[in-house]
Design a protein around this motif. Structure first.
Motif, mmCIF file in Angstrom:
data_model
loop_
_atom_site.group_PDB
_atom_site.id
_atom_site.type_symbol
_atom_site.label_atom_id
_atom_site.label_comp_id
_atom_site.label_asym_id
_atom_site.label_seq_id
_atom_site.Cartn_x
_atom_site.Cartn_y
_atom_site.Cartn_z
ATOM 1 N N GLY A 89 62.296 69.201 12.804
ATOM 2 C CA GLY A 89 62.874 67.643 13.559
ATOM 3 C C GLY A 89 64.376 67.391 14.233
ATOM 4 N N CYS A 90 65.216 68.541 14.186
ATOM 5 C CA CYS A 90 66.717 68.955 14.830
ATOM 6 C C CYS A 90 66.364 68.745 16.187
ATOM 7 N N VAL A 91 65.036 69.998 16.605
ATOM 8 C CA VAL A 91 64.937 69.753 17.955
ATOM 9 C C VAL A 91 64.312 68.429 18.894
ATOM 10 N N PHE A 92 63.725 67.981 17.908
ATOM 11 C CA PHE A 92 62.590 66.724 18.537
ATOM 12 C C PHE A 92 64.382 65.767 18.415
ATOM 13 N N PHE A 93 65.292 65.607 17.696
ATOM 14 C CA PHE A 93 66.463 64.883 17.753
ATOM 15 C C PHE A 93 66.624 64.697 19.042
ATOM 16 N N ARG A 94 67.077 65.920 19.253
ATOM 17 C CA ARG A 94 68.202 66.374 20.715
ATOM 18 C C ARG A 94 67.483 66.418 21.498
ATOM 19 N N LEU A 95 65.826 67.140 21.598
ATOM 20 C CA LEU A 95 65.301 67.657 22.500
ATOM 21 C C LEU A 95 64.190 65.691 23.587
ATOM 22 N N SER A 96 63.348 64.927 22.595
ATOM 23 C CA SER A 96 62.272 64.291 22.609
ATOM 24 C C SER A 96 61.658 65.330 22.664
ATOM 25 N N SER A 97 61.465 66.707 22.223
ATOM 26 C CA SER A 97 60.116 66.836 22.440
ATOM 27 C C SER A 97 60.068 68.658 21.739
ATOM 28 N N VAL A 98 58.822 68.671 21.144
ATOM 29 C CA VAL A 98 59.001 70.326 20.174
ATOM 30 C C VAL A 98 57.972 71.109 21.496
ATOM 31 N N GLN A 99 57.478 71.154 22.474
ATOM 32 C CA GLN A 99 56.838 71.786 23.187
ATOM 33 C C GLN A 99 57.883 73.207 23.270
ATOM 34 N N VAL A 100 57.419 74.444 23.024
ATOM 35 C CA VAL A 100 57.467 75.716 23.229
ATOM 36 C C VAL A 100 58.056 75.987 24.639
ATOM 37 N N GLU A 101 57.965 75.068 25.445
ATOM 38 C CA GLU A 101 58.677 75.582 26.754
ATOM 39 C C GLU A 101 59.778 74.972 27.156
ATOM 40 N N ASP A 102 59.905 73.717 26.168
ATOM 41 C CA ASP A 102 61.026 73.135 26.398
ATOM 42 C C ASP A 102 61.888 73.420 25.749
ATOM 43 N N MET A 103 61.686 74.818 25.001
ATOM 44 C CA MET A 103 62.842 75.059 23.884
ATOM 45 C C MET A 103 63.379 76.546 24.940
ATOM 46 N N GLU A 104 62.744 76.541 26.092
ATOM 47 C CA GLU A 104 63.620 77.899 26.359
ATOM 48 C C GLU A 104 65.056 78.070 26.520
ATOM 49 N N GLY A 105 65.760 79.106 25.813
ATOM 50 C CA GLY A 105 66.976 79.027 25.830
ATOM 51 C C GLY A 105 67.632 78.232 24.958
ATOM 52 N N LEU A 106 67.189 77.825 23.869
ATOM 53 C CA LEU A 106 67.782 76.213 23.362
ATOM 54 C C LEU A 106 68.749 77.405 22.031
#
Lengths: 496, 117
Positions: A356-373
């Motif tokens: 939920g926190c990741v989606f809050f900032r990133l608007s995505s929960v795909q692994v490839e969008d989380m690189e370097g997060l």
């Protein structure tokens, strides 16, 4: 006055949420609805704690609803197993509420927010009702209250795929509930009663009656649909993946758990547990399905690119652990199943909150969008790693406690194959957790990635409270183990 | 004779299987809901049938009547009917929103539009 109030606590446990739900609709303002929902869930937690304390002190509490004596009236019957589930549900409910304040507006459109809080309270009422009631038909009604409200909560998400997921869940869930009610009807046909304690005196002597056996089959299939046991789990991944994160966190840690409790109640209290041990094949069937869920769920989780979907498949595997423990029909196996029910709720609730926190900032929960997060959201990703350790079952985490007991229970039975499966499934968990950790910690952020900061404090704190509790109960598990052992002994009373 | 005496139960089984088949076999979301309804109705008939006592009347105290049908399953099934109505309403509401979002109510088309399984 105070004495009268305190003697009606079992009814208040359910009624409070049921009455507060329409209040949210009347008020309409998101802030006011949130306030009511928060106050009520915390009050419910307090009531559940008091009830648990009372059960530990004086033993089983019975409460005749409307003063109609059992077995004619509906009886609320709270023993250690119920009280334990009540505390679990209200605990998760009250930790999710502060988190929802920031998370929900990010994932649900503003004019619908007050409806979410209404549904949340209804869902809570349904789940608590399932846990507290001592009447098999009353259980059906609460099952449907909680299911209908979860379909709505899932469909409130902005993502249109949530609508289809909610629809499919509705179809599967209704079939499950209808199967359950067919089973209840058949039991009533033979015994003429709906009260669990009354049934428990009659049903175990009737296990050579074909109607009773068919009822058992319907009840098992119906509840297995609700708890997402392996081949009946198809509704779960999409429902959890596309629901708002606060909803996923709440449902993943309470909805299926309460259904597991209901199955245990039916199998062990109503049917006396002997149907498992008897030469009937039910035990073998449950063990095979649990093992298939543990391997299959974990294996499919590895290939998911949506992390919420990954966590949902991991939930299917973890439900396998609980059913495995339950199907052993031994005190230590049941203890392992119940303690995992609690521990997994904390871990998975925490992990969905991370998403939920990741989606809050990133608007995505795909692994490839989380690189370097990890560099940009260090606290959030650290919580993922900490929760992930729990799913794998590393020492010092709550996951270790439950797996340790499950392995001991399997060894006691001499089920070496089950021990191997538990270990293999844990190794698979390492792989799917690692995929996310690798992306977040060891990959550089994509070029031109937006500058993002940590999630707001009101989301971080509940998330870390959840993860922190899973470590607390991993390091000092005496409290949870004492309660679950007592609950297991109560449930298994029919066998010994 | 046995067959005639159990006719209600045969109807229950036929309705149940018909409804279940429609839910599984049809891709149209509205038809699935209709199937679900038939499936649930079979359970209502099942409960009402088992409450019937041969020669019994409605459970109202009256002179000269000693045999009554069992009212409890009727009450239970009233509750279940309400639940069924709520489920149908919610299901249809979801279908309306799905049609708004996707422009179709055929189950196969959603995956193609979203581009993933």
């Amino acid at each position: 006055m105070a004495a009268a109030f305190s003697s009606h606590l079992p009814a208040l446990q359910v009624v409070l949420a049921l009455l507060a739900a329409p209040l949210c609709v009347v008020l309409r303002r998101p802030g006011a609805a949130w306030m009511i929902a928060t106050v009520i869930t915390w009050a419910l937690l307090a009531i559940a704690m008091v009830l648990l304390g009372r059960v530990l002190e004086t033993g089983t509490i019975t409460y005749a609803l409307g003063s109609w004596p059992a077995p004619w009236g509906i009886e609320y019957r709270i023993d250690l197993a119920n009280a334990f589930v009540l505390v679990l549900v209200t605990l998760i409910g009250s930790v999710v509420m502060p988190y929802a304040r920031a998370s929900i507006p990010a994932e649900i459109e503003e004019p619908r927010i007050y409806l979410f809080y209404c549904m949340y309270l209804l869902n809570l009422a349904g789940l608590l009702g399932i846990a507290i009631t001592g009447d098999v038909f009353n259980l059906f009604v609460f099952l449907e209250i909680s299911s209908l409200s979860s379909y709505v909560m899932i469909s409130l998400s902005r993502d249109r795929r949530a609508l289809v997921a909610a629809y499919r869940y509705l179809i599967m869930g209704t079939i499950g509930a209808t199967f359950y009610i067919i089973g209840v009807g058949m039991m009533y046909q033979v015994t003429g009663t709906l009260n669990m304690v009354d049934l428990a005196t009659l049903i175990p002597n009737l296990t050579d009656n074909r109607t009773v056996m068919v009822a058992l089959a319907f009840l098992c299939v119906g509840l297995s649909l609700k708890l997402a046991l392996f081949p009946l789990h198809l509704w779960l991944p999409n429902a959890y993946a596309y629901a708002p994160s606060a909803v996923s966190a709440f449902l993943a840690s309470t909805g299926t758990k309460v259904a597991v409790y209901a199955l245990a109640r039916i199998l062990f209290t109503v049917f006396g547990g002997s149907v498992l041990i008897d030469d009937f094949g039910l035990q073998e069937l449950l063990v095979v399905l649990a093992v298939a869920a543990m391997i299959g769920g974990s294996a499919v989780a590895i290939y998911q690119s949506n992390v919420k979907r990954l966590l949902a498949y991991s939930s299917i595997a973890q439900i396998g652990y609980m059913i495995l423990g339950l199907s052993m029909a031994s005190v230590i196996g049941m203890t392992a199943g119940l303690v995992h029910l609690f521990n997994h709720a904390l871990m998975k609730g925490g992990l969905f909150m991370v998403m939920g926190c990741v989606f809050f900032r990133l608007s995505s929960v795909q692994v490839e969008d989380m690189e370097g997060l990890a560099k940009r959201m260090p606290l959030t990703m650290a919580a993922f790693v900490a929760g992930g350790f729990g799913l794998i079952g590393m020492p010092l985490t709550a996951g270790f406690i439950s797996k340790w007991h499950l392995i001991q229970a399997a060894l006691e039975k001499g089920w070496w194959g089950a021990v191997a499966v538990i270990l293999v499934s844990s190794l698979l968990a390492v792989i799917y957790i690692w995929r996310v950790v690798e992306a977040a910690y060891f990959k550089p952020p994509p070029k031109g990635a937006a500058e993002i900061s940590e999630a707001p404090l009101s989301m971080l704190v509940p998330m870390w409270v959840m993860i922190g509790m899973s470590y607390y109960f991993g390091i000092d598990a005496t409290l949870t183990l004492d309660i679950t052992t007592g609950a297991a002994e109560t449930l298994l009373g029919g066998i010994q | 004779m046995e067959l005639i005496g159990l006719i209600n139960y045969w109807i229950v089984i036929v309705l149940m299987m018909t409804g279940f088949y429609i839910v599984i076999a049809h891709d149209n979301l509205v038809k699935k809901i209709v199937g679900l309804n038939i499936f649930q109705v079979s359970v209502f008939v099942f409960y009402i049938t088992m409450a019937k006592v041969k020669g019994g009347t409605a459970p109202i105290l009256a002179e000269g009547i000693t045999t009554y049908s069992n009212p409890l399953p009727h009450v239970l099934i009233l509750t279940a009917i309400v639940v069924g109505v709520a489920t149908t309403a919610l299901g249809l509401a979801l279908v309306v929103r799905i049609r708004d979002a996707y422009g179709t109510i055929e189950d196969d088309d959603f995956e193609n539009q979203d581009g993933e399984p």
